[in-house]
Design a protein around this motif. Structure first.
Motif, PDB file in Angstrom:
ATOM      1  N   TYR A 134      -0.158   6.531  -2.414  1.00  0.00           N
ATOM      2  CA  TYR A 134      -1.467   6.827  -3.009  1.00  0.00           C
ATOM      3  C   TYR A 134      -2.556   6.014  -2.304  1.00  0.00           C
ATOM      4  O   TYR A 134      -2.603   4.795  -2.390  1.00  0.00           O
ATOM      5  CB  TYR A 134      -1.440   6.465  -4.488  1.00  0.00           C
ATOM      6  CG  TYR A 134      -2.537   7.040  -5.339  1.00  0.00           C
ATOM      7  CD1 TYR A 134      -2.244   7.997  -6.299  1.00  0.00           C
ATOM      8  CD2 TYR A 134      -3.853   6.614  -5.217  1.00  0.00           C
ATOM      9  CE1 TYR A 134      -3.237   8.515  -7.117  1.00  0.00           C
ATOM     10  CE2 TYR A 134      -4.847   7.131  -6.020  1.00  0.00           C
ATOM     11  CZ  TYR A 134      -4.530   8.079  -6.962  1.00  0.00           C
ATOM     12  OH  TYR A 134      -5.509   8.595  -7.773  1.00  0.00           O
ATOM     13  N   VAL A 180      -8.588  11.126  -2.889  1.00  0.00           N
ATOM     14  CA  VAL A 180      -7.239  10.600  -2.797  1.00  0.00           C
ATOM     15  C   VAL A 180      -6.415  11.398  -1.792  1.00  0.00           C
ATOM     16  O   VAL A 180      -6.547  12.618  -1.705  1.00  0.00           O
ATOM     17  CB  VAL A 180      -6.547  10.554  -4.177  1.00  0.00           C
ATOM     18  CG1 VAL A 180      -6.442  11.942  -4.782  1.00  0.00           C
ATOM     19  CG2 VAL A 180      -5.188   9.894  -4.103  1.00  0.00           C
ATOM     20  N   HIS A 191      -2.284  11.653  -0.546  1.00  0.00           N
ATOM     21  CA  HIS A 191      -0.920  11.266  -0.883  1.00  0.00           C
ATOM     22  C   HIS A 191       0.018  11.275   0.318  1.00  0.00           C
ATOM     23  O   HIS A 191       1.198  11.012   0.176  1.00  0.00           O
ATOM     24  CB  HIS A 191      -0.348  12.199  -1.967  1.00  0.00           C
ATOM     25  CG  HIS A 191      -1.076  12.088  -3.270  1.00  0.00           C
ATOM     26  ND1 HIS A 191      -0.818  11.102  -4.188  1.00  0.00           N
ATOM     27  CD2 HIS A 191      -2.061  12.853  -3.811  1.00  0.00           C
ATOM     28  CE1 HIS A 191      -1.608  11.253  -5.243  1.00  0.00           C
ATOM     29  NE2 HIS A 191      -2.373  12.313  -5.028  1.00  0.00           N
TER      30      HIS A 191
END
Length: 127
Positions: free
Chosen positions: A106, A122, A124
């Motif tokens: 993350y 964000v 991943h």
């Protein structure tokens, strides 16, 4: 799962300028402005990559404290989002970086928008 979300903004022009700048590094643009004759005079616009996923609606009744996270294709895009949002008048709420307490890969950055909402980009993907 969610198809789209919306947020109330106090100043359409100020918020539009903020989101135009903050979303640009993520490949997100204003795709649709609903004609005011269909909204009772309220300014409404939808942002997304291929379809409107995030709608801004001008309103006198905004509320701070909401959290919206937007996907980024790379960590560099998260960094660019954070820099663009700060340059557009946002307030830092968490510099770009790994947040392994959420998930192993993350990588996110947080900014407070003009109405007090916590806006995040964000990624991943590993490294």
């Amino acid at each position: 799962m969610l198809d789209h979300v919306g947020i109330l903004v106090a100043d359409w022009a100020k918020s539009k300028a903020f989101y135009d700048a903050a979303f640009a590094p993520l490949g997100v643009t204003l795709l649709n402005e609903v004609p005011v004759e269909f909204t009772g005079g309220v300014k409404v616009g939808g942002y997304g990559r291929t379809k409107p996923d995030y709608w801004l609606t001008e309103s006198a009744e905004t509320g701070p404290g909401r959290h919206y996270a937007f996907s980024a294709n790379s960590r560099a895009d998260v960094d660019a989002f954070h820099a663009a949002a700060l340059s557009a008048g946002g307030t830092d709420n968490g510099a770009p970086g790994l947040r392994p307490h959420y998930h192993e890969h993350y990588y996110g950055a947080f900014v407070i928008d003009p109405d007090g909402n916590n806006i995040e980009a964000v990624c991943h993907a590993p490294g």
